[in-house]
Scaffold this active site. Sequence first.
Site, PDB file in Angstrom:
ATOM      1  N   ASP A 191       0.809  -1.225   0.000  1.00 39.84           N
ATOM      2  CA  ASP A 191       0.000   0.000   0.000  1.00 39.84           C
ATOM      3  C   ASP A 191       0.840   1.272   0.000  1.00 39.84           C
ATOM      4  O   ASP A 191       0.345   2.343   0.359  1.00 39.84           O
ATOM      5  CB  ASP A 191      -0.933   0.012   1.214  1.00 39.84           C
ATOM      6  CG  ASP A 191      -2.234  -0.734   0.951  1.00 39.84           C
ATOM      7  OD1 ASP A 191      -2.592  -0.910  -0.236  1.00 39.84           O
ATOM      8  OD2 ASP A 191      -2.889  -1.147   1.917  1.00 39.84           O
ATOM      9  N   LYS A 194      -0.353   4.677  -1.167  1.00 38.30           N
ATOM     10  CA  LYS A 194      -1.318   5.483  -0.391  1.00 38.30           C
ATOM     11  C   LYS A 194      -0.683   6.753   0.174  1.00 38.30           C
ATOM     12  O   LYS A 194      -1.391   7.614   0.700  1.00 38.30           O
ATOM     13  CB  LYS A 194      -1.929   4.639   0.734  1.00 38.30           C
ATOM     14  CG  LYS A 194      -2.964   3.646   0.213  1.00 38.30           C
ATOM     15  CD  LYS A 194      -3.698   2.939   1.331  1.00 38.30           C
ATOM     16  CE  LYS A 194      -4.798   2.048   0.754  1.00 38.30           C
ATOM     17  NZ  LYS A 194      -5.482   1.261   1.795  1.00 38.30           N
ATOM     18  N   HIS A 219      -3.635   4.190  -6.227  1.00 45.60           N
ATOM     19  CA  HIS A 219      -2.493   3.905  -5.350  1.00 45.60           C
ATOM     20  C   HIS A 219      -1.637   2.712  -5.807  1.00 45.60           C
ATOM     21  O   HIS A 219      -0.426   2.740  -5.597  1.00 45.60           O
ATOM     22  CB  HIS A 219      -2.927   3.780  -3.875  1.00 45.60           C
ATOM     23  CG  HIS A 219      -3.481   2.461  -3.470  1.00 45.60           C
ATOM     24  ND1 HIS A 219      -4.829   2.188  -3.508  1.00 45.60           N
ATOM     25  CD2 HIS A 219      -2.881   1.328  -3.006  1.00 45.60           C
ATOM     26  CE1 HIS A 219      -5.031   0.948  -3.087  1.00 45.60           C
ATOM     27  NE2 HIS A 219      -3.872   0.406  -2.782  1.00 45.60           N
ATOM     28  N   HIS A 244      -4.795  -5.418  -6.083  1.00 48.66           N
ATOM     29  CA  HIS A 244      -6.239  -5.150  -6.103  1.00 48.66           C
ATOM     30  C   HIS A 244      -6.933  -5.692  -7.353  1.00 48.66           C
ATOM     31  O   HIS A 244      -8.095  -5.380  -7.604  1.00 48.66           O
ATOM     32  CB  HIS A 244      -6.515  -3.648  -5.958  1.00 48.66           C
ATOM     33  CG  HIS A 244      -6.444  -3.160  -4.543  1.00 48.66           C
ATOM     34  ND1 HIS A 244      -7.333  -3.567  -3.570  1.00 48.66           N
ATOM     35  CD2 HIS A 244      -5.577  -2.328  -3.922  1.00 48.66           C
ATOM     36  CE1 HIS A 244      -7.033  -2.994  -2.420  1.00 48.66           C
ATOM     37  NE2 HIS A 244      -5.959  -2.240  -2.606  1.00 48.66           N
TER      38      HIS A 244
END
Length: 324
Positions: A191, A194, A219, A244
């Site tokens: 992540d 982000k 992201h 994702h």
Amino acid sequence: MPNRQERETILFVDDEKSYLAYTRGVFDNRGLNVLTAASALEALQIVEEQNVAVVISDNEMPGMRGIELLSKIKEVSPHTVKIMMTGSADLSTTLAAINSGEVFRFVLKPWKKADMLRAVKDGIRRYRVLQSLKREDEFILHSLAQTIELKDSSTKGHCDRVATLAMKIAERLGVTEDIKQEIRYGSWLHDCGKIGVPEAILNAERGLTDEEFAVVMKHPEWGCEVVRKANLSKTVQNIVLYHHERFDGNGYPHKLDGDRIPIEAQIVATADICDALTMDRPYRKGFTREETIWTMTEMKGKHLAPRLVEVLLEIMDEEAELQE
């Protein structure tokens, strides 16, 4: 070369077997684990299965040239040091490869024993330096993951938990030690994109608007750019970019489906979703174990690969038995 408790592995690649036999003799009793491969494909398989400190490859081989092999090895094992054996006619190609960072050293063929010993010794030294940097990098990478978590207070410890669970899944699937290490780094950094998402969106105590979710969906690409510029491996880049994506093709950013999603990204996605379900968020309470199992089961073949969900549930069952 000094003996070490854990001997480094060197790999010689040459389609001329007489060279391989001679080389093995030259490097016997020098405190190294010496492997040989008579083709590029055989060499690639060895590098995928174990840690190789230095690979020394002939350039002119049938099927796949040495320069192409070394380029592929860079993707599979970025810390392996690459040495090219080359004829004088092909010296310009080799020098270009050195300038571009693809190759560390070259040895002219037919090679002299002293030249080869010196090149390998320098390669081993280079490998040890890279390993030292890699150990320091672990601290840096982990610190970066914790910095990202500070932006979203509800995710404290998430990256560590994802890494632990992803490693367990990878272990069950028989993933090599090298790739498991990369999966750990990818889990920590999945992540990292982000950093570019405003905290007002990350910490919103409500559902996001379409415009806000469009920002969040950026992201993975932002994160992939970060890890690519940091020269992290293709495996880490794949995890950050594709974690994702969905098994049914309805994920983001590229709507990949099934086996088109790299397995390392599928493993981290499975661990990521499982841990995210159990966390308290500003807009909902974390799921109980039973709710998590039910939800993960529902995701089989939709969000996640059925086999990976099955492996995850096996791990959860075993851990629950241990706790009891």
